[in-house]
Design an enzyme around this catalytic site. Sequence first.
Site, PDB file in Angstrom:
ATOM      1  N   HIS A 110      10.091   7.487  -0.317  1.00  0.00           N
ATOM      2  CA  HIS A 110      10.234   7.911   1.078  1.00  0.00           C
ATOM      3  C   HIS A 110      11.613   7.580   1.642  1.00  0.00           C
ATOM      4  CE1 HIS A 110       5.994   9.100   2.364  1.00  0.00           C
ATOM      5  NE2 HIS A 110       5.972   8.942   1.055  1.00  0.00           N
ATOM      6  N   HIS A 231       2.397   8.560  -9.599  1.00  0.00           N
ATOM      7  CA  HIS A 231       1.061   8.469  -9.004  1.00  0.00           C
ATOM      8  C   HIS A 231       0.041   7.893  -9.976  1.00  0.00           C
ATOM      9  CE1 HIS A 231       1.967  11.765  -5.747  1.00  0.00           C
ATOM     10  NE2 HIS A 231       2.565  10.607  -5.513  1.00  0.00           N
TER      11      HIS A 231
END
Length: 316
Positions: A110, A231
């Site tokens: 992010h 992930h």
Amino acid sequence: MWATTCFSITTATTSPRSDVSSQRRLLPRPCAAAGAAAAAARTSSLLSTDNSYLSYGKRSLVLSTVLSLVLAHVPIANASEPNELLVIQNGVRSVLSKAKAAGILRLVFHDAGTFDLDSKSGGMNGSIIYELDRPENAGLSKSVKVLEKAKLEIDNIQKVSWADLIAVAGAEAVALCGGPTIPIRIGRVDSSIPDAAGNLPEETLDASALKRCFQNKGFSTQELVVLSGAHTIGNKGFKNPFVFDNSYFKILLEKPWTSSSGMSNMIGLPSDRALVEDDECLRWINTYAGDQLKFFEDFKKTYIKLVNTGSSWQRS
């Protein structure tokens, strides 16, 4: 402690025509480092008292040999200086756990994921600390607080930028969970303002939109797929949430979300599931599902590219 240097000296009963081997019996026999400097001086004196034994060149050669034994035990000053990267790594390791690894890795994406190729803005610059109130960054304040503790410790030794700290922390999170060791260059300069909003890829994008989004950041389809492999840790349902491996790709191929079981719908994000529906992405998913070592190697390279893209660096 060092043992005393031992000498084996033969009484000089030789004639001027004695060979070098007999003269060598006058040289010190090092048992340890202490006293070695004295041994070198003593040897030099012995050699200089009788030019008939050895020529100047030979005396220099023997003296150099003795000095090399002495200097071998002298520590190099630079070796004791703290390594800046190691200081950051140790600070991160003091606060990191496998349970926190996924959040730290998400923080990396992010902060770095705001890069825009056209405007040359965003990227790995620590601006995430100004952007925690944005909806897409929900929950990341916990990871920032974890790293704040590390930063306080590190700053007492040397100043560290948020950009460097986050980049190193992500690499440490991967390694802690069994993934590849990723070398990180440090020296990034932090931004003093937030990055523009709306540059992170949304979780609801289909494969075509994801590929365009990553292309706008300078990343290929292959790099999109390999970075999505992060992930594999966390609560997205890809087997063990604390193990960094290629389970993500194997489970994508199984498409468990098509099952009638309600729990299967909890596996992956919509953007994860979209990758399997794209032929180009699917080729890479198959590659990494069948070769974990290649996944590790490609992830390492792409992670380095991710945390270097858009960074401003201190001048050397």
